[in-house]
Write an enzyme that holds these catalytic residues in place. Structure first.
Site, short mmCIF file in Angstrom:
data_model
loop_
_atom_site.label_atom_id
_atom_site.label_comp_id
_atom_site.label_asym_id
_atom_site.label_seq_id
_atom_site.Cartn_x
_atom_site.Cartn_y
_atom_site.Cartn_z
CB THR A 178 -0.91 0.03 1.42
OG1 THR A 178 -2.11 -1.12 1.19
CG2 THR A 178 -1.13 1.14 1.59
NE ARG A 208 -9.95 -5.17 3.86
CZ ARG A 208 -9.40 -4.69 3.66
NH1 ARG A 208 -8.84 -4.41 2.44
NH2 ARG A 208 -8.14 -4.43 5.08
CB VAL A 209 -14.68 -0.99 2.81
CG1 VAL A 209 -13.72 0.38 2.14
CG2 VAL A 209 -15.19 -0.89 1.49
N GLY A 210 -10.98 -1.92 3.39
CA GLY A 210 -9.83 -1.78 4.53
C GLY A 210 -9.73 -0.24 5.32
CG ASP A 211 -6.49 0.96 7.06
OD1 ASP A 211 -6.09 0.20 6.22
OD2 ASP A 211 -5.04 1.79 7.23
CB THR A 248 1.11 0.44 5.46
OG1 THR A 248 0.85 -0.77 4.74
CG2 THR A 248 2.36 0.74 6.03
N GLY A 249 -0.93 -1.80 6.74
CA GLY A 249 -1.38 -2.97 6.99
C GLY A 249 -2.15 -3.27 7.50
N GLY A 307 -5.99 -3.39 7.69
CA GLY A 307 -7.03 -2.17 7.89
C GLY A 307 -7.79 -2.71 8.93
#
Ligand code: ASP
Length: 300
Positions: free
Chosen positions: A169, A197-200, A220-221, A223
């Protein structure tokens, strides 16, 4: 020379082929620093840095993003302006060449903060945002990576040791000569993630935050861990109430992430004193920085 500080990241994880990333991160930081020296705004600096990283198939953002479980790319991105805490974000978009430009358009041309999926893609078309065929985004390395993840039934960071390619990312945080701070984050998410799916990365306060008096943050990581800990905002609030340095703020974020959810990832931070913080709980972070009075620094 104009005063500035900029830090960028290309993900964090277990990365063996570091030289490629060092070269790429160095090139991006030098290019963006040239603009910074001329007095470009923090908002334009983080936009430019993230566009360059999205265009590089090395990273999990824009072209070269990881594949979801259905085998195609869905991107999330965000941008935040520390002057007035305006923000724009997009989630689950396909076919958008530079998701960060769409996030910025949402911030500047809509009355919303976040648009998702088809709605975001329609908004992109209406606003002249460049699109690409779905094939443009998919690389052979990503196809192989998805196969491996499916075989081991894993939903992973793209730079996890389980996968052969260790990529990441992207994000950027900058402060310009006027003392304005901006931050941006862009990602293809997790390898083999569920469709939808939605991350951070597009969540304000989780994967991105910027407020002039405090700092700017990009993360980053995994989410889900950053959303649950609202990590970027946690770090900004820590900076509000502590005298600590930018580095102490970044370390506080990672300590909190580990303590609360045993989290895995990395963060970059720029504070209002033109100081930079970088921290990670993964073995490594791909990051680089430069300020008006220091040389380019690589963190990997
Ligand atoms: N934070 C991103 C996500 O969970 C993934 C990453 O940083 O590599 O979507």
């Amino acid at each position: 020379m104009k005063k500035f500080a900029i830090v960028i990241h290309g993900g964090s994880g277990a990365i063996s082929d570091v030289a490629l990333y060092q070269e790429s991160l160095g090139r991006v930081i030098e290019e963006v620093s040239k603009l910074a020296k001329e007095g470009e705004s923090a908002l334009n600096l983080v936009t430019k840095a993230v566009v360059l990283l999205e265009n590089d198939p090395l990273y999990n953002a824009g072209r070269g993003s990881v594949l979801n479980t259905e085998g195609f790319v869905e991107c999330d991105a965000s941008i935040m302006n520390g002057i007035n805490i305006e923000a724009g974000a997009v989630a689950g978009v396909s076919g958008i060449k530079n998701p960060v430009l769409l996030a910025r358009k949402v911030m500047e041309k809509s009355s919303h903060v976040m648009l998702i999926g088809k709605g975001a893609e329609g908004f992109a078309l209406d606003n002249g945002i460049e699109t690409e065929s779905l094939e443009y985004f998919v690389t052979e390395a990503r196809k192989k990576q998805l196969e491996q993840a499916k075989e081991s039934d894993n939903i992973t960071l793209d730079h996890n040791e389980v996968t052969e390619k260790k990529l990441g990312t992207v994000g950027a945080v900058a402060i310009d000569s006027d003392g304005n701070i901006a931050a941006a984050t862009s990602t293809g998410g997790l390898v083999n993630k569920k469709f939808g799916r939605v991350g951070d990365s597009p969540i304000i306060g989780a994967g991105v935050y910027a407020e002039n008096e405090l700092c700017g943050v990009s993360a980053t990581g995994y989410g889900e861990q950053f959303i649950r800990t609202t990590l970027a905002k946690h770090m900004a609030e820590w900076m509000r109430y502590h005298e600590g340095s930018a580095q102490a703020g970044a370390e506080e974020g990672i300590n909190f992430l580990v303590k609360k959810v045993n989290g895995l990832g990395g963060v970059i931070l720029v504070d209002s004193d033109y100081k930079i913080g970088v921290a990670h709980s993964t073995p490594m972070i791909l990051a680089a920085s430069k300020t008006w009075d220091t040389e380019m620094k690589l963190y990997c």
